[in-house]
Enzyme design. Sequence first.
Site, mmCIF file in Angstrom:
data_model
loop_
_atom_site.group_PDB
_atom_site.id
_atom_site.type_symbol
_atom_site.label_atom_id
_atom_site.label_comp_id
_atom_site.label_asym_id
_atom_site.label_seq_id
_atom_site.Cartn_x
_atom_site.Cartn_y
_atom_site.Cartn_z
ATOM 1 N N HIS A 36 52.059 100.806 55.039
ATOM 2 C CA HIS A 36 53.521 99.737 54.769
ATOM 3 C C HIS A 36 52.654 98.426 53.758
ATOM 4 O O HIS A 36 51.914 98.069 53.851
ATOM 5 C CB HIS A 36 53.882 98.406 55.936
ATOM 6 C CG HIS A 36 54.752 97.371 55.718
ATOM 7 N ND1 HIS A 36 56.393 98.047 55.115
ATOM 8 C CD2 HIS A 36 54.219 96.460 55.675
ATOM 9 C CE1 HIS A 36 57.128 96.902 55.531
ATOM 10 N NE2 HIS A 36 56.084 95.658 55.824
ATOM 11 N N ASP A 38 53.288 95.000 51.405
ATOM 12 C CA ASP A 38 53.948 94.203 51.548
ATOM 13 C C ASP A 38 53.484 93.064 49.962
ATOM 14 O O ASP A 38 52.779 93.478 49.000
ATOM 15 C CB ASP A 38 53.633 93.114 52.093
ATOM 16 C CG ASP A 38 54.457 93.617 53.506
ATOM 17 O OD1 ASP A 38 55.810 93.342 53.307
ATOM 18 O OD2 ASP A 38 53.326 92.867 54.301
ATOM 19 N N ASP A 151 60.853 96.525 58.050
ATOM 20 C CA ASP A 151 59.982 94.981 58.816
ATOM 21 C C ASP A 151 61.353 94.375 58.883
ATOM 22 O O ASP A 151 60.770 92.934 58.551
ATOM 23 C CB ASP A 151 58.568 94.921 58.207
ATOM 24 C CG ASP A 151 57.802 94.505 58.393
ATOM 25 O OD1 ASP A 151 57.735 94.514 59.452
ATOM 26 O OD2 ASP A 151 57.346 93.926 57.365
ATOM 27 N N HIS A 411 60.821 91.684 52.073
ATOM 28 C CA HIS A 411 60.993 90.086 53.337
ATOM 29 C C HIS A 411 60.304 89.805 53.412
ATOM 30 O O HIS A 411 60.442 88.380 54.534
ATOM 31 C CB HIS A 411 61.465 91.798 54.296
ATOM 32 C CG HIS A 411 60.483 92.564 54.696
ATOM 33 N ND1 HIS A 411 60.359 93.519 53.438
ATOM 34 C CD2 HIS A 411 59.275 92.202 54.946
ATOM 35 C CE1 HIS A 411 58.704 94.030 53.720
ATOM 36 N NE2 HIS A 411 58.733 93.478 55.313
#
Length: 935
Positions: A36, A38, A151, A411
Site C-alpha cells: 500500500h 500512499d 483504504d 485518499h
Amino acid sequence: MKPWGWLPLLLQLGLMWPLGALSEPRLRVFVVPHSHMDVGWLHTVQESMQVYVTNVYNSVVEELTLEKKRRFIAVEQEYFRLWWDGIASDGQKSQVRQLVAEGRLEFVLGGQVMHDEAVTHFDDQILQLTEGHGFLYETFGVRPQFSWQVDPFGASSTTPTLFALAGFNAHVISRIDYNLKEAMQDTRELQFVWRGSRSLSVQQEIFTHVLDQFGYCSEGFNWDGEAIFPGTSPNDMYLQMQIPVTKDNIQIFTSLLVRNALTRATWFRTPHVLWPWGCDRQFFNASLQFTNMDIVMDYINSHSLEFNLSVEYATLGDYFLAVHSDQVSWQVRDHRDFLPYSLDMHHAWTGFYASRSGLKGLARRASSLLYAGESMFTRYVLLAPHRFLNPAWGLQQLQQLRWAVSEVQHHDAITGTHVPRVGDMFVEHLSTGMEGVHNLMSYIIQDRFPAHSGPEPGGHFVVVYNPLAWTVTTIITLTVDFLKVSITDESGRPVLAQVQPSKEMPSAYDLYVLTTIPGLSYRHYSIRPSRSSQEKTGEPEPFVAKTMQFGGRLRRSARQVGGNLVPVNNDCYIVFLDLDTNLMHSVWERQSNRKVYMTQQFMEYHVKSDVWKGSVSDNYVFTPSGAAEPAWEAVRMEIVEGPLVTEIRQYFYRKVNDSEPTFAIYSRLARSPQGSDGELLCHRIEQEYRVGPLELNREAILRTSTKLNTGRVLYSDNNGYQMQRRPYRDYKSNTIARNYYPMVQSAFIQSRRSRLVLLSEQAHGVSSQGNGQVEVMLHRRVVNNDPGNMVVDLTLNDTSVVQPVLWLLLGSRALTSGLRQRSRLALQHRPVVMLREINEIAPRGSGSRQQEAVTLPPSIHLQILSIPGWKYSSNHTEHLRTLQKDRKHEPKADLRRVLLRLQHLYEVDQDPVLSRPVTVNLRVTCPSRVLLRHL
C-alpha cells in the site's frame, strides 16, 4: 496456540461445505501480495520514491522473475509511472512486460491514485482513472479488471458505478461502518452485487467484495521491517520486522496463518479465502518477504489434508475466477452508499469532510480550470490555424495539470489527512499546473483576440470564455483601481455594468458586468478609465452602487425579532433582513408565492485536546464536546444596491470590541434585463463567506434554520453524481458526528411544499441536526496530544482564512429539481475571465476570429472535450502488434484524436421532462465538420 486450536473452526466449515472424503483440502487460501503506497500522506512523493517505492518495484520484479509461482498486484500508477519512466532499466521493462503477459504481475484499480470516495468529484475520479488506464493500455495493451479501494474512509455508490462503466469485473472495498461490517460478517453478506446507480441499475452492476475485519494488512508476516525516511532513527527499521522463519519456529507462523484463514472462511459463502499479504510501504525488500513466506506456504501445503486447506500466491483475477466458478446466487444491493464511516462508536471519520478547506477549494478550482482549458485547446487546435502556438507545448501544459489534479484525489490528499509539508507539495503541484494552463489559455487568446492599442493607453482587454455547452447569462466580477470606467463590447457598444467599493480591498473597486455567452464561445470587452464626464462624451458609465450601513447589533440584545424588516429583491426572490438583529429573517419565493422564514448564523463546535480524557477531533475524526455554540457576539451589516446586483454584507465579530470580524457573509441577488436568458441567474442567492482565523480546537459551521417541516431528513450528493437520503439517526454515542455527511456539490432539505437547495463550490461536511435546519462545516482547527499524531506531525493547526462559496435555491420541488443540476454546473464551471493590458501590441497578421457556438439539449452536459495525446493505435490488434516490436523511437502524441464524453444530468423520475432519454445529433450540436471528423 494448541496444535489443534482451529478444530472448532473446522467444524463450522464442515457445516458450510459437506466434508465428504478428504481427498483434497476444502479451503483454498489465495495469498495476494501487495504494497500500500500512499501518494502523499506522511511523506512526499519524492521522499517515498527515494526511500521505498523504487526498491519495491526493483525487488518485486526480480523476485517474480526468479520464481514462477509468485504473484504481485500493483495499484497506484503515479508511483509505477515514475519508476517506469525515470528509473527502470530496459531489462527490467522487458521483465515487467513478460510478467504482465503471464498474469503474474497484475495491475488492479489502475488509476493514478487510490481516490477518496467521500469528498472527490466524479469528474476528477474519471480523470485520474483515465490517466492511469491510458498509460497501462499504451504501455502494455491491458486495462485493469478489478478495483482495490481498500483504504478510503467510507464507500460511495458512485465508485462501483464508474468501475462498472470502466469494464471492471469486481470491486474490492474495506472501510465501512464497524457495526455494519460485523453484521455482514455474521450473516456472510460481505460479497454482493452492487447496483450503485438508481438510474442505470442492472445495466451497470458490479460484484463487490468487502474485506473482513482484518482489512488489507497481514500482521505477523512482514520480514522487511520499516522503510527509513530522513530524520528517522535506524533502530526503527526493526520495530515491525518479524524474525526469519526457521525449522524451530515454523509452526508459529503456520498456526497464525491457518487460524486466520479459517476464521475468515466462516464469513464468506464459498470455500475461497482472499488473504491480502502486505501493508503500508511493504515489499521494499521482496526477497526477504518471499523467501520466508515460501517456507510457510510450502509447509502448509505439505500438510494440506491435515489443515484442510491449501495456500497459493494469487492475483485478484485468480481469486475472483475461483469465486465465480462456484456459481453462487448473490444478494443485490441498491444505490445506497457506505457513508459515513465510523471506526468504532467513539470515532466517526466525518471530520475530514472539512479538513484543509483551502486545499479542497484549490483542488476544485484547478479541476474547473483544466476543464475549460481542455475544450479551449481542442477547438483551437482542430478548428483554427495556430501560427503562434506549438500544440505539443500546449498539450504538455494540460498534461501537467491533469497529473496534479489526479494526484490530489488520493485518499490522504483532498481529504486533508496528511502532514503539512505534504500539503505544501499538493499546493505546489496544483499551482504550477494551473499557471501552465493559464499561460496556454493566454497564448490562445492572444492569437485569437489581439489587444490592439487604442488612441488612449491604459485599461484592460478582457476575454470571457464559457466552457459549458449551452448559453450562459451571468455576471462576471472584475477588480479595477478606478471608479470612473468606460466598458465596451467587441462591437464597440457600451455594456451594462455596475461599480462599487471592493469588499476586500479598500482602495479598489468591484466592477460587475452582465454578459451572455453561447456555449464554448467568447465575449471580449475593453475596460478603460473614463477621462471625461458622461455629459461631455455622451457615453454611459457603469452605475455606481449606493451603500447603506447599519450599526452593529449584539447577539443577546435583540428582544424584538421581525419588527423592523428591510427587503432586498430581484425578479425571483425577496430577501427580508431583520434590522433588530442584522440577520436574514425570511425569503419570499415569487413563483410559488411562498414565504419561508430563514435565518443564518455562524456557530462552532468545541472539541477536546487531551486524548487521555476522552475522544478528540483530528484530521480524520469529528468528536464534538457538545452542541454547537454561537461563534459571535455582534454583527454589522451593509447593503450595497445597484441595477445589476444588490450585495448584503454581514460581518460577525467574535467579541464586541474586536477590530476585525472573524466571519462574514456576502450575499448577492442579481437582476437580469427582460428577455435575457437569465433564469439560472435569477433563481439563486449567491453567498461567499469569510471564515477565520479560528481559535484553537474549534470547528466552524454555517447553520441555516428555517420553519420547513423536514423531519430532520437531509439529502446530500455522492461525488456530484447522485443524491442520497440521509435521515437523522440516534446513536448510543457520538450522535452529532455520525449524522454528518459529505457534500461534494449539493444538498437540500425539503417540506411537502418547499425545498431549500445548497450548491457548493467545494466539498464540505453537512448535517441536519434539527427540524428545518441544515448546517455546513466550513473550517476546522484542531490540535491534540495523541502521541502517534505528534511524532509524525499529523496535525490540523490550520490558521488560514478560507472563502468558500454556496449558492442557495429556494422553491417548489418541481422548480428546484429542474434548476439544481444546471445551476451546480454553472457554479462549478463559471466563465473564465482573462485580462490583458490594452497597450499590448498584437502579432502581425492576427485578427479576431470567432468559432461556432455549441448548444446541447438542456439535460445533457459536455463532461469532457479534450485531446488526450494518445500515442497508440485505436485498433487493438494493431496496437498489440506494435507493442511486440522493438521500438527505437518514442511515438508522438496524436493531436487529431479527440475524447468526447456526454452526461445525462437527471436521474430517473427526477423531472417529468428532463429525465427522459435524449438523442444527440452531433452534426447539429457541433456543426464544425473538422471537429466531427476527429470524434
